[in-house]
Design a protein around this motif. Structure first.
Motif, short mmCIF file in Angstrom:
data_model
loop_
_atom_site.label_atom_id
_atom_site.label_comp_id
_atom_site.label_asym_id
_atom_site.label_seq_id
_atom_site.Cartn_x
_atom_site.Cartn_y
_atom_site.Cartn_z
N GLN A 1 -4.28 8.22 7.95
CA GLN A 1 -4.36 7.07 7.05
C GLN A 1 -5.42 6.08 7.55
OE1 GLN A 1 -2.54 6.87 4.20
NE2 GLN A 1 -1.71 8.90 4.73
N PRO A 2 -6.18 5.49 6.63
CA PRO A 2 -7.19 4.51 7.06
C PRO A 2 -6.55 3.21 7.49
CG PRO A 2 -7.10 4.61 4.66
CD PRO A 2 -6.21 5.72 5.17
N VAL A 3 -7.16 2.54 8.45
CA VAL A 3 -6.71 1.23 8.89
C VAL A 3 -7.36 0.17 8.01
CG1 VAL A 3 -6.82 -0.46 10.76
CG2 VAL A 3 -6.25 1.92 11.26
N ASP A 4 -6.56 -0.74 7.49
CA ASP A 4 -7.04 -1.84 6.66
C ASP A 4 -7.19 -3.07 7.56
OD1 ASP A 4 -7.27 -4.03 4.94
OD2 ASP A 4 -6.03 -3.11 3.38
N PHE B 1 -7.67 1.67 16.50
CA PHE B 1 -7.73 2.01 15.07
C PHE B 1 -8.18 3.45 14.87
CE2 PHE B 1 -8.68 -2.71 14.01
CZ PHE B 1 -7.33 -3.03 14.20
N ALA B 2 -9.18 3.87 15.64
CA ALA B 2 -9.67 5.25 15.51
C ALA B 2 -8.57 6.25 15.87
CB ALA B 2 -10.88 5.46 16.40
N GLU C 1 -5.98 6.35 12.98
CA GLU C 1 -6.47 7.10 11.82
C GLU C 1 -6.44 8.60 12.09
OE1 GLU C 1 -9.40 3.77 9.74
OE2 GLU C 1 -10.28 5.36 10.99
N ARG D 1 0.83 -1.20 0.00
CA ARG D 1 0.00 0.00 0.00
C ARG D 1 0.87 1.26 0.00
NH1 ARG D 1 -4.58 0.95 4.62
NH2 ARG D 1 -2.81 1.81 5.76
#
Length: 415
Positions: free
Chosen positions: A221-224, A212-213, A216, A153
């Motif tokens: 960046q978004p967590v996958d 995760f929040a 981010e 990514r």
């Protein structure tokens, strides 16, 4: 206390590796030295807090750093949510560092795509396991990992390598220092989040949804989630396979403790459960025979009662008490092996030979044959997963009395 020629004093902390004679430990020392030097020097003030490096002694694998006071027991934190956000914020800051800087050269090649490094590691772990006790549990997990390496990514970033509760010091809601950097390397940022999740199986932390929040928010960046789940399994194999290889050496005492059995059994169960979940394979629990204890059971009971009621309370120091508790776990293991071991071994051997009729007629040989067949893609994968599941259910039953909550611990559901 470090005293300079001019009389100035500096409170320091000396850490050393007792395995200084083992050349395989040097890469860990070099990585930890490199990251601490970078974060104490050119990247001081980057948002990643460490105990400033003072000096190194490679011949003794020793590091001297400034003493940093702080608590490492996350359950004692006053505001766990705030502290977790501060910790995750430091990981996000770490991931923003320029991995191409020569200061991080000891951590790996910044031009190498993370997926390439992952494939190379998996291939090495497969070879390691096949040459040292060939365990089908690890081979089935490595086979799935090898077939499902996530596409890159972005470029590799600087990682802590063992992120999570227990590996940072804090005062109040402030991070005093990130510690234990010997596994630092370059790779996918989702690895550090996966490590938090794996460590939380043993050491309580905040809900992973909050982690995760926070990531981010701090990284932008978004967590996958799928990628993090992949790296959970990858991280477990990264320490389980080398440890099993070392333990398989003739005369080795590695892992031959109550704690080693306890955590080893837990990790194998979680590894197999993860493979089944990630691969979408429905497994069923084997029927466990009811095995009555024989005449030796009362001796195990006496030993456990003596340890609990007399030896542990009278232990003169903390180490002696800890050793007595270790021994109690082993006695509990021996007790269940005495009554159930033969039946469980016979059931596993029969299952392997039903799937692979040419497998050796002894359990060690049959396990090795199954592992080799998995590695060669010469056996039905779902059937192999089911056999591994059957085995970990039986091994967990043997250790359940010593494991407590670790016999059932599992990841929170975020789907």
């Amino acid at each position: 206390m470090l005293r300079y020629p001019d009389g100035a004093e500096r409170r320091c902390y000396l850490a050393w590796d007792g395995r200084a004679g083992d050349p395989s430990r040097m890469p860990y020392f070099e990585r930890e030295t490199a990251i601490l030097a970078a974060l104490s020097g050119p990247y001081h003030g980057s948002g990643v807090t460490v105990a400033p490096l003072v000096g190194t002694f490679p011949s003794h694998l020793a590091l001297l750093s400034e003493f940093v006071s702080g608590n490492d027991r996350f359950p004692q934190a006053e505001d766990k949510a705030a502290l977790a956000r501060a910790f995750v914020g430091q990981l996000a800051a770490l991931h923003r560092l320029d991995a191409r800087n020569p200061a991080f050269a000891a951590l790996g090649d910044a031009t190498e795509p993370p997926a390439s490094r992952i494939r190379a590691n998996i291939a090495q772990w497969q070879r390691t396991n096949l040459s040292a006790g060939a365990d089908p549990i690890y081979q089935v997990a490595l086979a799935w990992l090898a077939r499902n390496v996530p596409p890159d990514r972005g470029p590799a970033v600087v990682l802590h390598g063992d992120a999570g509760p227990g590996n940072f010091l804090f005062n109040g809601n402030e991070i005093a220092a990130l510690v234990d950097w010997e596994l630092t390397h370059l790779g996918d940022p989702m690895e550090d989040l996966a490590q938090i999740w794996v460590r939380s199986l043993i050491q309580p932390f905040v809900p992973m949804a909050d982690v995760f929040a926070a990531y981010e928010a701090a990284s932008g960046q978004p967590v996958d989630l799928a990628r993090v789940k992949y790296h959970r399994l990858y991280f477990q194999l990264s320490f389980s396979v080398p440890s099993a290889a070392l333990a398989s050496g003739e005369g080795s005492s590695i892992g031959a403790t109550g704690t080693g059995l306890l955590y080893g059994t837990m990790h194998k169960r979680v590894i197999v459960q993860s493979v089944a979940q990630l691969a979408g394979i429905a497994v069923t629990d084997p029927e466990l025979p009811l095995c009555e204890p024989d005449w030796t059971d009362r001796f195990f009971a006496t030993a456990l009662a003596d340890l609990r009621d007399d030896i542990v309370p009278a232990a003169g120091n903390q180490r002696a008490a800890a050793k007595a508790k270790e021994l109690a776990r082993l006695v509990k293991f021996w007790r269940m092996r005495a009554s159930h071991g033969a039946a469980f071994d016979a059931a596993e051997l029969a299952e392997i030979r039903a799937l692979m009729p040419s497998a050796p007629a002894n359990l060690k040989g049959a396990r090795a044959a199954l592992a080799e067949a998995i590695a060669a893609d010469a056996v039905d994968f779902a059937a192999a997963v089911q056999l591994c599941h059957n085995r970990v259910v039986r091994e967990t039953a043997i250790m359940a009395d010593a494991m407590g909550g670790l016999a059932t611990t599992w990841y929170e559901d975020l789907d």
